[in-house]
Design a protein around this motif. Structure first.
Motif, PDB file in Angstrom:
ATOM      1  N   HIS A 272      -1.942 -54.335 -31.250  1.00  0.00           N
ATOM      2  CA  HIS A 272      -2.722 -55.221 -31.360  1.00  0.00           C
ATOM      3  C   HIS A 272      -2.932 -55.741 -29.576  1.00  0.00           C
ATOM      4  CE1 HIS A 272      -2.355 -53.167 -35.371  1.00  0.00           C
ATOM      5  NE2 HIS A 272      -3.664 -53.465 -35.428  1.00  0.00           N
ATOM      6  N   GLY A 273      -1.995 -56.173 -29.671  1.00  0.00           N
ATOM      7  CA  GLY A 273      -2.537 -56.838 -28.403  1.00  0.00           C
ATOM      8  C   GLY A 273      -2.198 -58.366 -28.738  1.00  0.00           C
ATOM      9  N   LEU A 274      -2.653 -59.624 -27.852  1.00  0.00           N
ATOM     10  CA  LEU A 274      -2.580 -61.319 -28.878  1.00  0.00           C
ATOM     11  C   LEU A 274      -3.203 -61.684 -27.663  1.00  0.00           C
ATOM     12  CD1 LEU A 274      -0.636 -62.748 -30.154  1.00  0.00           C
ATOM     13  CD2 LEU A 274       0.731 -63.528 -28.683  1.00  0.00           C
ATOM     14  N   GLN A 275      -4.163 -62.735 -27.980  1.00  0.00           N
ATOM     15  CA  GLN A 275      -4.827 -63.942 -27.212  1.00  0.00           C
ATOM     16  C   GLN A 275      -5.299 -65.156 -27.788  1.00  0.00           C
ATOM     17  OE1 GLN A 275      -9.356 -62.381 -27.614  1.00  0.00           O
ATOM     18  NE2 GLN A 275      -8.154 -60.855 -28.659  1.00  0.00           N
ATOM     19  N   GLY A 276      -5.494 -65.746 -27.269  1.00  0.00           N
ATOM     20  CA  GLY A 276      -5.723 -67.445 -27.792  1.00  0.00           C
ATOM     21  C   GLY A 276      -4.774 -67.650 -27.018  1.00  0.00           C
ATOM     22  N   ARG A 277      -4.690 -69.019 -27.768  1.00  0.00           N
ATOM     23  CA  ARG A 277      -3.533 -70.562 -26.912  1.00  0.00           C
ATOM     24  C   ARG A 277      -1.918 -70.049 -28.480  1.00  0.00           C
ATOM     25  NH1 ARG A 277      -0.998 -75.296 -29.227  1.00  0.00           N
ATOM     26  NH2 ARG A 277      -0.745 -76.578 -27.084  1.00  0.00           N
ATOM     27  N   ILE A 278      -0.847 -70.281 -27.435  1.00  0.00           N
ATOM     28  CA  ILE A 278       0.590 -70.000 -28.034  1.00  0.00           C
ATOM     29  C   ILE A 278       1.144 -71.438 -26.968  1.00  0.00           C
ATOM     30  CG2 ILE A 278       0.503 -67.683 -28.724  1.00  0.00           C
ATOM     31  CD1 ILE A 278       1.862 -66.808 -26.903  1.00  0.00           C
ATOM     32  N   VAL A 279       2.822 -71.414 -27.597  1.00  0.00           N
ATOM     33  CA  VAL A 279       3.468 -72.368 -26.682  1.00  0.00           C
ATOM     34  C   VAL A 279       4.384 -71.139 -27.012  1.00  0.00           C
ATOM     35  CG1 VAL A 279       4.502 -74.397 -26.724  1.00  0.00           C
ATOM     36  CG2 VAL A 279       1.908 -74.321 -27.252  1.00  0.00           C
ATOM     37  N   SER A 280       4.890 -71.296 -25.420  1.00  0.00           N
ATOM     38  CA  SER A 280       6.461 -70.583 -25.497  1.00  0.00           C
ATOM     39  C   SER A 280       7.448 -70.883 -24.906  1.00  0.00           C
ATOM     40  CB  SER A 280       5.990 -69.213 -25.037  1.00  0.00           C
ATOM     41  OG  SER A 280       7.166 -68.578 -24.135  1.00  0.00           O
ATOM     42  N   GLU A 281       8.337 -71.793 -25.205  1.00  0.00           N
ATOM     43  CA  GLU A 281       9.574 -71.806 -23.835  1.00  0.00           C
ATOM     44  C   GLU A 281       9.039 -73.435 -23.581  1.00  0.00           C
ATOM     45  OE1 GLU A 281      12.243 -70.604 -24.326  1.00  0.00           O
ATOM     46  OE2 GLU A 281      11.033 -69.292 -25.741  1.00  0.00           O
ATOM     47  N   GLY A 282       8.249 -73.942 -24.160  1.00  0.00           N
ATOM     48  CA  GLY A 282       7.246 -75.158 -23.470  1.00  0.00           C
ATOM     49  C   GLY A 282       5.920 -75.212 -22.321  1.00  0.00           C
ATOM     50  N   GLN A 283       5.967 -73.921 -22.070  1.00  0.00           N
ATOM     51  CA  GLN A 283       4.501 -73.321 -21.604  1.00  0.00           C
ATOM     52  C   GLN A 283       3.502 -73.445 -22.745  1.00  0.00           C
ATOM     53  OE1 GLN A 283       5.011 -74.097 -18.327  1.00  0.00           O
ATOM     54  NE2 GLN A 283       6.402 -74.344 -17.596  1.00  0.00           N
ATOM     55  N   THR A 284       2.307 -73.968 -21.966  1.00  0.00           N
ATOM     56  CA  THR A 284       1.056 -73.437 -22.811  1.00  0.00           C
ATOM     57  C   THR A 284       0.493 -72.109 -21.980  1.00  0.00           C
ATOM     58  OG1 THR A 284       0.748 -75.205 -23.774  1.00  0.00           O
ATOM     59  CG2 THR A 284      -0.839 -73.846 -23.785  1.00  0.00           C
ATOM     60  N   TYR A 285       0.436 -70.802 -23.207  1.00  0.00           N
ATOM     61  CA  TYR A 285      -0.161 -69.786 -22.955  1.00  0.00           C
ATOM     62  C   TYR A 285      -1.559 -69.994 -23.335  1.00  0.00           C
ATOM     63  CZ  TYR A 285       3.942 -69.019 -20.398  1.00  0.00           C
ATOM     64  OH  TYR A 285       4.808 -68.504 -19.745  1.00  0.00           O
ATOM     65  N   ASN A 286      -2.633 -69.571 -22.591  1.00  0.00           N
ATOM     66  CA  ASN A 286      -4.084 -68.971 -23.552  1.00  0.00           C
ATOM     67  C   ASN A 286      -4.658 -67.835 -22.844  1.00  0.00           C
ATOM     68  OD1 ASN A 286      -6.083 -69.194 -25.252  1.00  0.00           O
ATOM     69  ND2 ASN A 286      -6.620 -71.542 -24.215  1.00  0.00           N
ATOM     70  N   SER A 287      -4.071 -66.927 -23.322  1.00  0.00           N
ATOM     71  CA  SER A 287      -4.407 -65.502 -22.651  1.00  0.00           C
ATOM     72  C   SER A 287      -4.557 -64.667 -23.207  1.00  0.00           C
ATOM     73  CB  SER A 287      -2.882 -65.414 -21.070  1.00  0.00           C
ATOM     74  OG  SER A 287      -3.935 -64.561 -20.505  1.00  0.00           O
ATOM     75  N   VAL A 288      -4.348 -63.132 -22.640  1.00  0.00           N
ATOM     76  CA  VAL A 288      -4.861 -62.422 -23.408  1.00  0.00           C
ATOM     77  C   VAL A 288      -3.845 -61.240 -23.307  1.00  0.00           C
ATOM     78  CG1 VAL A 288      -6.872 -60.042 -23.540  1.00  0.00           C
ATOM     79  CG2 VAL A 288      -7.711 -62.524 -23.902  1.00  0.00           C
ATOM     80  N   MET A 289      -3.507 -60.807 -23.943  1.00  0.00           N
ATOM     81  CA  MET A 289      -2.069 -59.196 -23.362  1.00  0.00           C
ATOM     82  C   MET A 289      -3.666 -58.104 -24.100  1.00  0.00           C
ATOM     83  SD  MET A 289       1.778 -58.034 -24.788  1.00  0.00           S
ATOM     84  CE  MET A 289       1.515 -56.372 -25.215  1.00  0.00           C
ATOM     85  N   PRO A 290      -3.429 -57.035 -23.313  1.00  0.00           N
ATOM     86  CA  PRO A 290      -3.825 -55.820 -23.654  1.00  0.00           C
ATOM     87  C   PRO A 290      -2.927 -55.309 -24.963  1.00  0.00           C
ATOM     88  CG  PRO A 290      -3.914 -56.165 -21.948  1.00  0.00           C
ATOM     89  CD  PRO A 290      -3.174 -56.869 -22.087  1.00  0.00           C
ATOM     90  N   ALA A 291      -3.933 -54.345 -25.505  1.00  0.00           N
ATOM     91  CA  ALA A 291      -2.861 -53.348 -26.893  1.00  0.00           C
ATOM     92  C   ALA A 291      -1.905 -52.293 -26.062  1.00  0.00           C
ATOM     93  CB  ALA A 291      -3.771 -53.034 -27.935  1.00  0.00           C
ATOM     94  N   GLN A 292      -1.314 -52.146 -26.129  1.00  0.00           N
ATOM     95  CA  GLN A 292      -0.181 -50.631 -24.980  1.00  0.00           C
ATOM     96  C   GLN A 292      -0.121 -49.662 -26.211  1.00  0.00           C
ATOM     97  OE1 GLN A 292       0.872 -51.612 -22.200  1.00  0.00           O
ATOM     98  NE2 GLN A 292      -0.665 -53.331 -22.117  1.00  0.00           N
ATOM     99  N   THR A 293      -1.797 -49.674 -26.798  1.00  0.00           N
ATOM    100  CA  THR A 293      -2.068 -48.210 -27.460  1.00  0.00           C
ATOM    101  C   THR A 293      -1.455 -47.028 -27.134  1.00  0.00           C
ATOM    102  OG1 THR A 293      -3.921 -48.892 -27.894  1.00  0.00           O
ATOM    103  CG2 THR A 293      -2.721 -49.352 -29.862  1.00  0.00           C
ATOM    104  N   GLN A 294      -1.715 -46.937 -25.351  1.00  0.00           N
ATOM    105  CA  GLN A 294      -1.394 -46.091 -24.678  1.00  0.00           C
ATOM    106  C   GLN A 294      -0.294 -45.417 -24.852  1.00  0.00           C
ATOM    107  OE1 GLN A 294      -1.250 -48.369 -23.514  1.00  0.00           O
ATOM    108  NE2 GLN A 294      -0.037 -49.138 -21.549  1.00  0.00           N
ATOM    109  N   LEU A 295       0.976 -46.078 -25.021  1.00  0.00           N
ATOM    110  CA  LEU A 295       2.214 -45.813 -25.190  1.00  0.00           C
ATOM    111  C   LEU A 295       2.565 -44.983 -26.789  1.00  0.00           C
ATOM    112  CD1 LEU A 295       3.687 -48.933 -23.177  1.00  0.00           C
ATOM    113  CD2 LEU A 295       3.649 -46.442 -22.504  1.00  0.00           C
ATOM    114  N   SER A 296       2.968 -44.396 -26.938  1.00  0.00           N
ATOM    115  CA  SER A 296       3.569 -43.502 -28.178  1.00  0.00           C
ATOM    116  C   SER A 296       4.733 -44.705 -29.113  1.00  0.00           C
ATOM    117  CB  SER A 296       4.583 -42.563 -28.113  1.00  0.00           C
ATOM    118  OG  SER A 296       5.349 -42.848 -27.411  1.00  0.00           O
ATOM    119  N   ASP A 297       4.805 -44.388 -29.807  1.00  0.00           N
ATOM    120  CA  ASP A 297       5.948 -45.324 -30.868  1.00  0.00           C
ATOM    121  C   ASP A 297       6.692 -45.403 -30.234  1.00  0.00           C
ATOM    122  OD1 ASP A 297       3.478 -46.223 -32.531  1.00  0.00           O
ATOM    123  OD2 ASP A 297       4.177 -44.047 -34.667  1.00  0.00           O
ATOM    124  N   GLU A 298       7.587 -43.944 -30.314  1.00  0.00           N
ATOM    125  CA  GLU A 298       8.638 -43.991 -29.559  1.00  0.00           C
ATOM    126  C   GLU A 298       9.074 -45.284 -28.257  1.00  0.00           C
ATOM    127  OE1 GLU A 298       7.129 -41.564 -30.381  1.00  0.00           O
ATOM    128  OE2 GLU A 298       8.413 -40.539 -31.793  1.00  0.00           O
TER     129      GLU A 298
END
Ligand code: HEC
Length: 153
Positions: free
Chosen positions: A77-103
């Motif tokens: 589904h991708g991910l978007q919006g503010r997250i804090v990871s390892e002390g760093q703030t991200y407020n970005s967008v990861m596109p869904a990777q649905t072009q790839l198969s489940d495998e």
């Protein structure tokens, strides 16, 4: 008449190839290098302002059901919006990777968690985990809430 032992074996081998495709493990390292590395960097260490590390707290909990489900949902589904990871703030967008198969998605996740993050005791992800995530609906906000819950002590 001379018996040709190899001939009858050939159609069976071809059939096995065709039917076996879905069951063959995809190459998670190859998928990572082709798709994920552009954002998450070599070794999945991330880059501030671009994409988070995949080898920290999230990977450390990848054996837990809530985190496994979260990871599968991020890929489908991708991910978007503010997250804090390892002390760093991200407020970005990861596109869904649905072009790839489940495998392929399962193999990429397994590679990140088990090889790159070194969490070798975490069970590999299965195509079925990704299929389940792909079929479900989740809003970006709900997905971030699931992340928080999966990371909560
Ligand atoms: C176009 C850049 C891009 C690509 C390609 C990409 N990602 Fe991401 N990814 C991101 C960004 C940006 C975020 C954080 C989004 C945010 O700020 O909400 C993220 C978040 C994640 C997260 C959640 C991390 C956390 O701390 O919750 C995972 C897991 C993940 N990506 C895995 C992958 C995998 C595996 C691939 C390859 C199949 C991949 N990503 C491909 C940019 C990308």
């Amino acid at each position: 008449m001379r018996w040709h032992p190899f001939k009858p074996a050939l159609p069976a081998a071809l059939l096995a190839c065709t039917l076996g495709t879905g069951a063959l493990a995809a190459d998670g390292q190859a998928v990572y290098q082709q798709v994920c590395v552009a954002c998450h960097q070599a070794g999945a260490v991330g880059a501030p302002g671009l994409a988070p590390s995949l080898v920290g707290a999230v990977a450390a909990r990848a054996g837990q059901p809530a985190m496994r489900q979260y990871l599968a949902l991020v890929l489908t589904h991708g991910l978007q919006g503010r997250i804090v990871s390892e002390g760093q703030t991200y407020n970005s967008v990861m596109p869904a990777q649905t072009q790839l198969s489940d495998e392929e998605l399962a193999a990429a996740l397994s590679h990140v968690v088990r090889d790159l993050a070194g969490q070798a005791a975490v069970p590999a992800f299965a195509a079925a985990d990704l299929a389940q995530a792909r079929a479900s609906t989740v809003s970006p906000k709900a997905l971030r809430a699931q992340r928080d819950a999966a990371l909560a002590p």
